[in-house]
Write a protein that holds these residues in place. Structure first.
Motif, PDB file in Angstrom:
ATOM      1  N   CYS A  78       0.833  -1.215   0.000  1.00 24.27           N
ATOM      2  CA  CYS A  78       0.000   0.000   0.000  1.00 24.27           C
ATOM      3  C   CYS A  78       0.861   1.256   0.000  1.00 24.27           C
ATOM      4  CB  CYS A  78      -0.923  -0.003   1.212  1.00 24.27           C
ATOM      5  SG  CYS A  78      -2.218  -1.269   1.153  1.00 24.27           S
ATOM      6  N   ILE A  79       1.921   1.232   0.816  1.00 20.56           N
ATOM      7  CA  ILE A  79       2.830   2.383   0.860  1.00 20.56           C
ATOM      8  C   ILE A  79       3.500   2.577  -0.498  1.00 20.56           C
ATOM      9  CG2 ILE A  79       4.949   3.294   1.903  1.00 20.56           C
ATOM     10  CD1 ILE A  79       4.178   1.853   4.478  1.00 20.56           C
ATOM     11  N   SER A  80       3.913   1.469  -1.124  1.00 20.49           N
ATOM     12  CA  SER A  80       4.553   1.537  -2.442  1.00 20.49           C
ATOM     13  C   SER A  80       3.610   2.114  -3.490  1.00 20.49           C
ATOM     14  CB  SER A  80       5.018   0.140  -2.865  1.00 20.49           C
ATOM     15  OG  SER A  80       5.965  -0.373  -1.961  1.00 20.49           O
ATOM     16  N   ILE A  81       2.348   1.712  -3.418  1.00 18.30           N
ATOM     17  CA  ILE A  81       1.351   2.213  -4.364  1.00 18.30           C
ATOM     18  C   ILE A  81       1.195   3.722  -4.233  1.00 18.30           C
ATOM     19  CG2 ILE A  81      -1.114   2.227  -4.913  1.00 18.30           C
ATOM     20  CD1 ILE A  81      -1.125  -0.768  -4.186  1.00 18.30           C
ATOM     21  N   ILE A  82       1.070   4.198  -2.987  1.00 17.40           N
ATOM     22  CA  ILE A  82       0.898   5.632  -2.756  1.00 17.40           C
ATOM     23  C   ILE A  82       2.123   6.407  -3.235  1.00 17.40           C
ATOM     24  CG2 ILE A  82       0.642   7.406  -0.982  1.00 17.40           C
ATOM     25  CD1 ILE A  82      -0.924   5.327   0.670  1.00 17.40           C
ATOM     26  N   PHE A  83       3.312   5.922  -2.884  1.00 18.24           N
ATOM     27  CA  PHE A  83       4.553   6.609  -3.260  1.00 18.24           C
ATOM     28  C   PHE A  83       4.722   6.646  -4.779  1.00 18.24           C
ATOM     29  CE2 PHE A  83       9.106   6.359  -4.312  1.00 18.24           C
ATOM     30  CZ  PHE A  83       9.537   7.552  -3.751  1.00 18.24           C
ATOM     31  N   SER A 124       2.417   6.347  -7.105  1.00 19.54           N
ATOM     32  CA  SER A 124       1.380   7.196  -7.705  1.00 19.54           C
ATOM     33  C   SER A 124       1.764   8.667  -7.637  1.00 19.54           C
ATOM     34  CB  SER A 124       0.041   6.976  -6.991  1.00 19.54           C
ATOM     35  OG  SER A 124      -0.379   5.634  -7.105  1.00 19.54           O
ATOM     36  N   ILE A 125       2.361   9.073  -6.500  1.00 19.24           N
ATOM     37  CA  ILE A 125       2.806  10.462  -6.355  1.00 19.24           C
ATOM     38  C   ILE A 125       3.916  10.780  -7.358  1.00 19.24           C
ATOM     39  CG2 ILE A 125       3.975  12.098  -4.809  1.00 19.24           C
ATOM     40  CD1 ILE A 125       2.527  10.736  -2.480  1.00 19.24           C
ATOM     41  N   TYR A 164       2.413  11.101 -10.830  1.00 24.16           N
ATOM     42  CA  TYR A 164       1.689  12.374 -10.938  1.00 24.16           C
ATOM     43  C   TYR A 164       2.647  13.545 -11.089  1.00 24.16           C
ATOM     44  CZ  TYR A 164      -0.855  16.540  -9.513  1.00 24.16           C
ATOM     45  OH  TYR A 164      -1.368  17.805  -9.462  1.00 24.16           O
ATOM     46  N   ALA A 200      -3.510  -1.417  -7.244  1.00 27.50           N
ATOM     47  CA  ALA A 200      -4.032  -0.916  -5.974  1.00 27.50           C
ATOM     48  C   ALA A 200      -5.354  -1.596  -5.629  1.00 27.50           C
ATOM     49  CB  ALA A 200      -4.215   0.595  -6.045  1.00 27.50           C
TER      50      ALA A 200
END
Length: 245
Positions: free
Chosen positions: A11-16, A18-19, A22, A63
């Motif tokens: 989950c942390i990898s997905i958020i990082f 994605s940022i 972007y 995700a």
């Protein structure tokens, strides 16, 4: 419900990631906006923007699988499936990004060399001044040709009106009256003349048609092919081939 360390890390990898995607996408958009009206050769980045959008889609699917497994089933099989899917997708994206990067770098380098050679030539010999004429169209036509304004992919009726300090309607009327075409077709015809000149010049025989099209002022290969075939009845490749016979 037991939440394992791997799921949290995913989950942390997905958020990082994605940022990062972007931020990269935003940098590309900012670059396009900042270089929109520059006369220098610009790096074509539309392909990179599309590739990042695909990457965002891949991570969105990843995700969904990861979050679904985290809060619904906590199934090891689904975890492994999500991981392997990500690895395969990322391997493909990295390969494809490398391939397109090399391809577009080659086009960019060719365009730079084309720009230097074209600027070193005396273009005034091809577009002589209409002496003794006060016709407003001749002034506009001569300026567009001699200053090679048609090679700017961002040129429009609006920018031309600003450049000549005339109304859009008046310029459109002049173009239509003296060429029997609209402004867009008039500009594309000038670009095709430039492209045809380069295509038949053996100096540029090893240059790709994409590089020639972009340097002539077209935004894409497909638009160039369509306009060229409409103007000449044959494709640029066929035109180049016939000119060498």
């Amino acid at each position: 419900m037991v939440v394992n360390f791997y799921s949290i890390l995913s989950c942390i990898s997905i958020i990082f990631t994605s940022i990062i995607i972007y931020k990269g996408y935003k940098l590309i958009v900012d670059y396009q906006n900042e270089t929109e009206n520059l006369d220098s050769v610009k790096i074509e980045v539309s392909w990179l923007k599309r590739l990042l959008l695909i990457a965002m889609l891949v991570f969105f699917i990843w995700a969904l699988i990861t979050v679904g497994n985290l809060f619904i089933s906590n199934n090891d099989y689904i975890e492994r499936l999500a991981t392997y899917t990500l690895w395969i997708a990322m391997s493909f994206l990295i390969y494809w990004m490398g391939y397109l990067g090399v391809y577009h770098l080659g086009i960019f380098n060719q365009r730079q060399r084309l720009r230097v050679k074209i600027n070193s030539e005396n273009r005034k010999s091809n577009y002589k001044k209409h002496t003794g004429s006060t016709n407003r169209f001749n002034t506009i036509d001569r300026t567009i040709k001699m200053d090679r304004l048609y090679m700017n992919p961002s040129i429009s009726l609006s920018t031309a009106a600003t450049h000549f300090n005339l109304s859009e309607g008046y310029i459109s009327q002049l173009i239509n009256k003296h060429t029997n075409t609209n402004f867009s077709t008039y500009i594309n015809n000038l670009r095709i003349v430039e492209a045809k000149r380069i295509l038949i010049d053996t100096t540029y025989k090893d240059y790709t048609i994409v590089a020639i099209a972009l340097e002539a002022g077209f935004n894409s290969k497909s638009v160039f092919y369509s306009a060229f075939k409409k103007n000449t009845g044959i494709s640029p490749s066929e035109y180049r081939r016939k000119s060498r016979i």
